[in-house]
Structures are given as C-alpha cells and as structure tokens.
Design a protein around this motif. Structure first.
Motif, PDB file in Angstrom:
ATOM      1  N   GLY A 282      -6.258   5.265  10.838  1.00 42.29           N
ATOM      2  CA  GLY A 282      -6.308   6.401   9.930  1.00 42.29           C
ATOM      3  C   GLY A 282      -5.024   6.596   9.148  1.00 42.29           C
ATOM      4  N   GLN A 283      -4.832   7.822   8.712  1.00 44.69           N
ATOM      5  CA  GLN A 283      -3.707   8.162   7.848  1.00 44.69           C
ATOM      6  C   GLN A 283      -2.410   8.263   8.653  1.00 44.69           C
ATOM      7  N   ILE A 284      -1.370   7.666   8.118  1.00 40.95           N
ATOM      8  CA  ILE A 284      -0.041   7.739   8.728  1.00 40.95           C
ATOM      9  C   ILE A 284       0.906   8.232   7.642  1.00 40.95           C
ATOM     10  N   LYS A 285       1.605   9.296   7.938  1.00 44.81           N
ATOM     11  CA  LYS A 285       2.543   9.857   6.969  1.00 44.81           C
ATOM     12  C   LYS A 285       3.961   9.498   7.412  1.00 44.81           C
ATOM     13  N   ILE A 286       4.698   8.896   6.490  1.00 41.85           N
ATOM     14  CA  ILE A 286       6.095   8.541   6.748  1.00 41.85           C
ATOM     15  C   ILE A 286       6.907   9.094   5.589  1.00 41.85           C
ATOM     16  N   GLY A 287       7.688  10.105   5.895  1.00 44.36           N
ATOM     17  CA  GLY A 287       8.428  10.781   4.834  1.00 44.36           C
ATOM     18  C   GLY A 287       7.457  11.397   3.859  1.00 44.36           C
ATOM     19  N   ASN A 288       7.623  11.085   2.589  1.00 40.96           N
ATOM     20  CA  ASN A 288       6.725  11.608   1.550  1.00 40.96           C
ATOM     21  C   ASN A 288       5.577  10.670   1.239  1.00 40.96           C
ATOM     22  N   GLU A 289       5.538   9.527   1.921  1.00 43.83           N
ATOM     23  CA  GLU A 289       4.505   8.532   1.631  1.00 43.83           C
ATOM     24  C   GLU A 289       3.387   8.572   2.665  1.00 43.83           C
ATOM     25  N   GLU A 290       2.176   8.303   2.192  1.00 37.03           N
ATOM     26  CA  GLU A 290       1.017   8.219   3.070  1.00 37.03           C
ATOM     27  C   GLU A 290       0.496   6.793   3.065  1.00 37.03           C
ATOM     28  N   PHE A 291       0.122   6.326   4.247  1.00 35.75           N
ATOM     29  CA  PHE A 291      -0.451   4.998   4.406  1.00 35.75           C
ATOM     30  C   PHE A 291      -1.734   5.138   5.205  1.00 35.75           C
ATOM     31  N   TYR A 292      -2.642   4.233   4.959  1.00 32.52           N
ATOM     32  CA  TYR A 292      -3.859   4.175   5.757  1.00 32.52           C
ATOM     33  C   TYR A 292      -3.811   2.881   6.553  1.00 32.52           C
ATOM     34  N   ALA A 293      -3.750   3.034   7.861  1.00 30.79           N
ATOM     35  CA  ALA A 293      -3.786   1.863   8.734  1.00 30.79           C
ATOM     36  C   ALA A 293      -5.249   1.469   8.861  1.00 30.79           C
ATOM     37  N   ILE A 294      -5.549   0.243   8.399  1.00 31.09           N
ATOM     38  CA  ILE A 294      -6.930  -0.221   8.414  1.00 31.09           C
ATOM     39  C   ILE A 294      -7.012  -1.593   9.070  1.00 31.09           C
ATOM     40  N   SER A 295      -8.158  -1.875   9.583  1.00 30.96           N
ATOM     41  CA  SER A 295      -8.435  -3.184  10.170  1.00 30.96           C
ATOM     42  C   SER A 295      -8.807  -4.155   9.048  1.00 30.96           C
ATOM     43  N   SER A 296      -8.531  -5.414   9.291  1.00 29.35           N
ATOM     44  CA  SER A 296      -8.912  -6.428   8.297  1.00 29.35           C
ATOM     45  C   SER A 296     -10.424  -6.598   8.233  1.00 29.35           C
ATOM     46  N   SER A 297     -11.144  -6.043   9.204  1.00 26.40           N
ATOM     47  CA  SER A 297     -12.604  -6.175   9.210  1.00 26.40           C
ATOM     48  C   SER A 297     -13.320  -4.992   8.541  1.00 26.40           C
ATOM     49  N   THR A 298     -12.558  -3.992   8.095  1.00 29.37           N
ATOM     50  CA  THR A 298     -13.177  -2.884   7.364  1.00 29.37           C
ATOM     51  C   THR A 298     -13.522  -3.372   5.955  1.00 29.37           C
ATOM     52  N   PRO A 299     -14.417  -2.684   5.261  1.00 27.56           N
ATOM     53  CA  PRO A 299     -14.764  -3.127   3.903  1.00 27.56           C
ATOM     54  C   PRO A 299     -13.543  -3.273   2.978  1.00 27.56           C
ATOM     55  N   ILE A 300     -12.653  -2.277   2.966  1.00 30.67           N
ATOM     56  CA  ILE A 300     -11.478  -2.375   2.094  1.00 30.67           C
ATOM     57  C   ILE A 300     -10.531  -3.461   2.610  1.00 30.67           C
ATOM     58  N   GLY A 301     -10.439  -3.604   3.923  1.00 27.61           N
ATOM     59  CA  GLY A 301      -9.608  -4.659   4.506  1.00 27.61           C
ATOM     60  C   GLY A 301     -10.085  -6.035   4.101  1.00 27.61           C
ATOM     61  N   LYS A 302     -11.395  -6.236   4.109  1.00 29.89           N
ATOM     62  CA  LYS A 302     -11.961  -7.527   3.692  1.00 29.89           C
ATOM     63  C   LYS A 302     -11.659  -7.830   2.235  1.00 29.89           C
ATOM     64  N   ILE A 303     -11.706  -6.792   1.405  1.00 31.75           N
ATOM     65  CA  ILE A 303     -11.413  -6.971  -0.019  1.00 31.75           C
ATOM     66  C   ILE A 303      -9.939  -7.361  -0.214  1.00 31.75           C
ATOM     67  N   LEU A 304      -9.062  -6.711   0.533  1.00 30.27           N
ATOM     68  CA  LEU A 304      -7.631  -6.932   0.344  1.00 30.27           C
ATOM     69  C   LEU A 304      -7.128  -8.247   0.955  1.00 30.27           C
ATOM     70  N   MET A 305      -7.754  -8.674   2.039  1.00 28.20           N
ATOM     71  CA  MET A 305      -7.273  -9.884   2.733  1.00 28.20           C
ATOM     72  C   MET A 305      -7.282 -11.079   1.784  1.00 28.20           C
ATOM     73  N   SER A 306      -6.253 -11.857   1.876  1.00 31.30           N
ATOM     74  CA  SER A 306      -6.073 -13.086   1.113  1.00 31.30           C
ATOM     75  C   SER A 306      -5.837 -12.871  -0.384  1.00 31.30           C
ATOM     76  N   LYS A 307      -5.684 -11.623  -0.806  1.00 26.57           N
ATOM     77  CA  LYS A 307      -5.312 -11.371  -2.200  1.00 26.57           C
ATOM     78  C   LYS A 307      -3.815 -11.665  -2.350  1.00 26.57           C
ATOM     79  N   ALA A 308      -3.399 -11.958  -3.522  1.00 23.42           N
ATOM     80  CA  ALA A 308      -1.994 -12.227  -3.784  1.00 23.42           C
ATOM     81  C   ALA A 308      -1.201 -10.922  -3.790  1.00 23.42           C
ATOM     82  N   CYS A 309      -0.026 -10.964  -3.183  1.00 24.27           N
ATOM     83  CA  CYS A 309       0.887  -9.820  -3.214  1.00 24.27           C
ATOM     84  C   CYS A 309       1.814  -9.995  -4.419  1.00 24.27           C
ATOM     85  N   LEU A 310       2.190  -8.894  -4.999  1.00 25.71           N
ATOM     86  CA  LEU A 310       3.129  -8.959  -6.132  1.00 25.71           C
ATOM     87  C   LEU A 310       4.542  -8.829  -5.653  1.00 25.71           C
TER      88      LEU A 310
END
Length: 133
Positions: free
Chosen positions: A105-133
């Motif tokens: 779920g949601q993790i707040k660090i300072g002023n930033e929010e992150f969503y800890a997700i599994s690589s098997s979730t729908p959004i995780g599957k979309i993001l996996m193996s994409k190029a990082c900038l």
C-alpha cells in the motif's frame, strides 16, 4: 538511509505487522477449538468446530501469503542500479510513485508518497521491464 532502504524497511514492517496479526488469529482459533473439543453436545458444536476449521484454513493461507512476502523481500536487490524496471525499482510517474516489491500500500516518506506494489499486480506487470530514465 537511502530511499530504497527506507522503502524496503517499511515493506518489511508491513509484513511483520501482518504476520503478528495472523499469529494472534491462529492462537485465538486454537483456543476456540480447544473449548469446542471440551464441549461435545451435539450438532451445534460440530458446526462450530467445522467453522473454526474453515477459519483455520483461511488464516493458514494468509500465513503462506506473508511468508511469500518475506521471500520476495529477501530477493529485492536495492544496491544495483538498472536501466530496466525490476524488483526493487522505484518508478516515478506523473500519476504516482511506485516501489516494486510487495503489495504494502501507500508509504509516506517526508513529503513524498509511494505505493509499494507487487510485480504481479496489474500496474506492476505494466511497469516491469520498462526502461528507466
């Protein structure tokens, strides 16, 4: 502590909290089963025992899920940078920031929010193996 170290620590805390909650449920079910075994008065108690057994199975499955979370967290390599999204990557998007590890779920660090997700979730599957900038 780096951002990735903080995120992995928060994910680990999440898994430990879930495990603690499940351990408590297991103990409560054991106690209830023991009380049901002491009472042997007919169909009502048979139904009670059957329901407790089903609850025990459900909690057992939750326990397995938490064990899988710990396995996944042990696999996360936060030390090696990569040009491809993988387990342990932080992904910044215009919509949200993601940490690919476990579904915590949601993790707040300072002023930033992150969503800890599994690589098997729908959004995780979309993001996996994409190029990082």
């Amino acid at each position: 502590m780096t951002l990735k170290e903080t995120l992995i620590s928060k994910c680990n805390d999440f898994a430990l909290e879930r495990k603690s909650h499940i351990d408590t449920q297991i103990e409560e079910i054991k106690e209830a089963l023991f009380e049901e075994i002491k009472s042997t008065a007919g169909d009502k108690h048979e139904t009670g025992r059957a329901m407790l057994q089903m609850e025990r199975e459900k909690v057992g499955n939750q326990f397995k899920e938490v064990e899988e979370m710990f396995k996944t967290l042990r696999k996360v390599d936060i030390s090696s940078p990569s040009s491809i999204v993988h387990l342990g990557s932080i992904v910044f998007t215009s919509m949200a920031n993601y940490f690919i590890a476990i579904s915590a779920g949601q993790i707040k660090i300072g002023n930033e929010e992150f969503y800890a997700i599994s690589s098997s979730t729908p959004i995780g599957k979309i993001l996996m193996s994409k190029a990082c900038l």
